[in-house]
Design a protein around this motif. Structure first.
Motif, PDB file in Angstrom:
ATOM      1  N   LEU A 167       0.766  -1.130   0.142  1.00 43.99           N
ATOM      2  CA  LEU A 167      -0.011   0.011  -0.037  1.00 43.99           C
ATOM      3  C   LEU A 167       0.849   1.362  -0.001  1.00 43.99           C
ATOM      4  N   VAL A 168       2.197   1.065   0.129  1.00 42.58           N
ATOM      5  CA  VAL A 168       3.103   2.473  -0.212  1.00 42.58           C
ATOM      6  C   VAL A 168       3.101   2.859  -1.745  1.00 42.58           C
ATOM      7  N   PRO A 169       2.596   4.065  -1.875  1.00 43.69           N
ATOM      8  CA  PRO A 169       2.693   4.455  -3.242  1.00 43.69           C
ATOM      9  C   PRO A 169       4.246   4.354  -3.721  1.00 43.69           C
ATOM     10  N   LEU A 170       4.255   4.057  -5.205  1.00 38.78           N
ATOM     11  CA  LEU A 170       5.808   4.108  -5.635  1.00 38.78           C
ATOM     12  C   LEU A 170       6.411   5.307  -5.885  1.00 38.78           C
ATOM     13  N   ALA A 171       5.457   6.445  -5.971  1.00 37.45           N
ATOM     14  CA  ALA A 171       5.972   7.762  -5.976  1.00 37.45           C
ATOM     15  C   ALA A 171       4.855   8.713  -5.484  1.00 37.45           C
ATOM     16  N   ALA A 172       5.445   9.827  -4.813  1.00 39.36           N
ATOM     17  CA  ALA A 172       4.490  10.986  -4.257  1.00 39.36           C
ATOM     18  C   ALA A 172       5.023  12.113  -4.701  1.00 39.36           C
ATOM     19  N   LEU A 173       4.004  13.056  -5.066  1.00 46.19           N
ATOM     20  CA  LEU A 173       4.311  14.487  -5.614  1.00 46.19           C
ATOM     21  C   LEU A 173       3.670  15.640  -4.790  1.00 46.19           C
ATOM     22  N   VAL A 174       4.361  15.943  -3.722  1.00 44.12           N
ATOM     23  CA  VAL A 174       3.734  16.709  -2.747  1.00 44.12           C
ATOM     24  C   VAL A 174       3.819  18.170  -3.013  1.00 44.12           C
ATOM     25  N   ASP A 175       2.669  18.697  -3.416  1.00 41.77           N
ATOM     26  CA  ASP A 175       2.679  20.303  -3.979  1.00 41.77           C
ATOM     27  C   ASP A 175       1.806  21.067  -3.283  1.00 41.77           C
ATOM     28  N   PHE A 176       2.389  21.827  -2.346  1.00 43.72           N
ATOM     29  CA  PHE A 176       1.486  22.730  -1.531  1.00 43.72           C
ATOM     30  C   PHE A 176       0.615  23.662  -2.139  1.00 43.72           C
ATOM     31  N   GLU A 177       1.031  23.995  -3.361  1.00 45.83           N
ATOM     32  CA  GLU A 177       0.185  25.120  -3.899  1.00 45.83           C
ATOM     33  C   GLU A 177      -1.430  24.554  -4.428  1.00 45.83           C
ATOM     34  N   LEU A 178      -1.339  23.131  -4.306  1.00 47.34           N
ATOM     35  CA  LEU A 178      -2.920  22.362  -4.394  1.00 47.34           C
ATOM     36  C   LEU A 178      -3.420  22.560  -3.074  1.00 47.34           C
ATOM     37  N   THR A 179      -3.183  23.127  -2.209  1.00 49.09           N
ATOM     38  CA  THR A 179      -3.742  23.210  -0.783  1.00 49.09           C
ATOM     39  C   THR A 179      -4.354  24.823  -0.656  1.00 49.09           C
ATOM     40  N   LEU A 180      -4.019  25.650  -1.641  1.00 50.16           N
ATOM     41  CA  LEU A 180      -4.016  26.960  -1.390  1.00 50.16           C
ATOM     42  C   LEU A 180      -5.515  27.381  -1.314  1.00 50.16           C
ATOM     43  N   SER A 181      -6.439  26.526  -2.008  1.00 44.02           N
ATOM     44  CA  SER A 181      -8.079  26.753  -1.838  1.00 44.02           C
ATOM     45  C   SER A 181      -8.741  26.032  -0.730  1.00 44.02           C
ATOM     46  N   MET A 182      -7.919  25.187  -0.225  1.00 43.22           N
ATOM     47  CA  MET A 182      -8.685  24.411   1.095  1.00 43.22           C
ATOM     48  C   MET A 182      -9.611  25.440   2.015  1.00 43.22           C
ATOM     49  N   PRO A 183     -10.670  25.098   2.076  1.00 40.63           N
ATOM     50  CA  PRO A 183     -11.596  26.017   3.099  1.00 40.63           C
ATOM     51  C   PRO A 183     -10.931  25.999   4.520  1.00 40.63           C
ATOM     52  N   PRO A 184     -11.526  26.563   5.575  1.00 36.24           N
ATOM     53  CA  PRO A 184     -10.968  26.712   7.033  1.00 36.24           C
ATOM     54  C   PRO A 184     -11.261  25.381   7.729  1.00 36.24           C
ATOM     55  N   ARG A 185     -12.671  24.870   7.399  1.00 35.89           N
ATOM     56  CA  ARG A 185     -12.880  23.715   8.178  1.00 35.89           C
ATOM     57  C   ARG A 185     -11.919  22.410   7.669  1.00 35.89           C
ATOM     58  N   LEU A 186     -11.632  22.091   6.411  1.00 37.50           N
ATOM     59  CA  LEU A 186     -10.756  21.044   5.957  1.00 37.50           C
ATOM     60  C   LEU A 186      -9.344  21.457   6.231  1.00 37.50           C
ATOM     61  N   THR A 187      -8.989  22.743   6.412  1.00 44.25           N
ATOM     62  CA  THR A 187      -7.642  23.017   6.996  1.00 44.25           C
ATOM     63  C   THR A 187      -7.100  22.476   8.202  1.00 44.25           C
ATOM     64  N   ALA A 188      -8.383  22.779   8.959  1.00 45.31           N
ATOM     65  CA  ALA A 188      -8.341  22.583  10.476  1.00 45.31           C
ATOM     66  C   ALA A 188      -8.407  21.120  10.726  1.00 45.31           C
ATOM     67  N   ASP A 189      -9.185  20.301   9.908  1.00 46.39           N
ATOM     68  CA  ASP A 189      -9.556  18.868  10.345  1.00 46.39           C
ATOM     69  C   ASP A 189      -8.281  18.001   9.770  1.00 46.39           C
ATOM     70  N   THR A 190      -7.705  18.388   8.541  1.00 43.20           N
ATOM     71  CA  THR A 190      -6.658  17.637   8.078  1.00 43.20           C
ATOM     72  C   THR A 190      -5.382  18.024   8.746  1.00 43.20           C
ATOM     73  N   GLY A 191      -5.194  19.334   9.146  1.00 41.34           N
ATOM     74  CA  GLY A 191      -4.007  19.486  10.091  1.00 41.34           C
ATOM     75  C   GLY A 191      -3.928  19.057  11.339  1.00 41.34           C
ATOM     76  N   LEU A 192      -5.171  18.982  12.141  1.00 41.93           N
ATOM     77  CA  LEU A 192      -5.147  18.229  13.344  1.00 41.93           C
ATOM     78  C   LEU A 192      -5.168  16.669  13.136  1.00 41.93           C
ATOM     79  N   ASP A 193      -5.514  16.033  11.999  1.00 37.45           N
ATOM     80  CA  ASP A 193      -5.286  14.636  11.616  1.00 37.45           C
ATOM     81  C   ASP A 193      -3.692  14.391  11.623  1.00 37.45           C
TER      82      ASP A 193
END
Length: 387
Positions: A167-193
């Protein structure tokens, strides 16, 4: 201490624009026929088009499954698997939050090994499936680097934890620019996760020197930046820090373990459809308060890493400040309790026994510094309701 087994993606690209290296990543891995796995929202927002356009320009044909659902189920996994079987695909590209990434991981295993998803739940070990390239769009789950997937069994609403190198991905492309539109509730919940991942990995009975330093770095960064990311969605520095910390948290727990918070969180999600990060956030302070006395030095270091306690504070004082600091953090980020979120009191209390048994069955509570029995877990659920 026995040797730690560390499992990571073969390729890990982190930073602005990382998602735009998909064509190069496919070529580097010798892959040419991807199936994109994503959800309707990301299609609407144009995320998939931004990913597909360079593929088309490079002459790479890419199929699509765009019906991932929050908290993926065996039914949604089966639907994706059917699309995969309908084409000649040699890999999956997962674009989205943890739900899309877990869907692709599950499909990759079923595609090669067959059977039902329940055949792969803990304590079974999962062998390698089709290659997965993970592109996360939230800063939270860490699924892009983990050997875990959580799938809800439609037949009985059990949230099944599946684990293994496959279940480990072969590759991961981690691009913070894809998170710039995250709403506050999702930001809080995923950040606390992510914060739960880091804390749980550090206090876990399976912690090791490799994961310790990564977990502490993730805690420090999340504590410093999560309120800013929540209040200022376009703050690039905060988003970049949170995205890196999410990946660090994923690496930490995937190579140590999660503990009681996650063990108790999964049944809440399965039975009441609370988003995974939010159910962790509901539990974070209460479970920590119940556990701290059984690993005081470790929890005190967590408090100091997050600047909730001073370097000169005694461990006892640091533990008090840690619990108070976590309560304040969840209050600042407006984390609702189960009742405020909309769960009926009778439903919550009527499910205590089933939730406790599902939590124990996951195995995660056994890694906690203080190991609970079913009565302990039911008591904690009661305390979480009381707030």
């Amino acid at each position: 201490m026995s040797a730690a087994a560390i499992q990571l993606p073969r390729i890990l690209r982190i930073g602005a624009g990382a998602s735009q290296t998909l064509v190069a990543t496919l070529r580097e891995l010798g892959l040419a026929r991807p199936l994109l796995v994503t959800d309707p929202f990301l299609i609407q927002q144009g995320f998939s088009e931004r990913l597909l356009a360079p593929l088309a320009a490079a002459g790479v044909s890419c199929g699509m499954f765009a019906d991932c659902v929050p908290d993926p189920t065996t039914d949604s996994v089966a639907a994706c698997l059917q699309v995969l079987h309908g084409g000649d695909y040699d890999c999956l590209v997962a674009l989205g939050g943890g739900s899309s990434l877990d869907t692709a991981k599950a499909v990759s295993v079923l595609a090669l090994h067959g059977g039902e998803m329940r055949d792969y739940k803990m304590p079974a070990s999962v062998a390698s499936g089709l290659p997965v390239i993970a592109i996360p769009t939230t800063a939270g789950t860490g699924a892009e680097v983990t050997r875990a997937a959580v799938i809800t069994d439609t037949a009985n609403q059990e949230k099944m934890l599946c684990m293994g190198l496959g279940l480990v991905p072969l590759a991961a492309l981690v691009d913070f620019e894809l998170t710039l539109s995250m709403p506050p509730r999702l930001t809080a919940d995923t950040g606390l996760d992510s914060l739960c991942h880091a804390i749980e990995a550090y206090v876990s009975r399976r912690a090791n020197p490799f994961t310790d330093s990564i977990a502490l770095a993730a805690m420090q960064s999340i504590s410093k930046h999560i309120r800013t990311a929540w209040a200022e969605p376009d703050n690039r520095a905060a988003r970049e820090a949170m995205m890196l910390a999410a990946t660090q948290g994923g690496i930490a727990f995937a190579n140590a373990s999660v503990t009681l918070i996650h063990g108790m969180s999964r049944p809440i999600g399965a039975l009441f459809h609370v988003p995974h990060g939010l159910s962790n956030a509901m539990l974070l302070a209460e479970v920590t308060a119940w556990s701290v006395a059984h690993a005081p030095e470790r929890y005190a270091r967590c408090a100091r890493a997050m600047d909730m306690a001073a370097a000169g504070d005694s461990d006892a004082l640091a533990l008090d400040k840690l619990v108070a600091g976590l309560r304040q953090l969840t209050a600042d980020l407006q984390v609702p309790g189960p009742g405020a979120w909309g769960i009926a009191e009778d439903d919550w209390f009527g499910a205590l026994g089933a939730m406790a048994q599902q939590a124990l069955a996951s195995g995660s509570p056994g890694n906690n510094p203080r190991i609970p029995d079913a009565a302990d877990i039911e008591g904690l659920y009661r305390r979480v309701w009381a707030g």
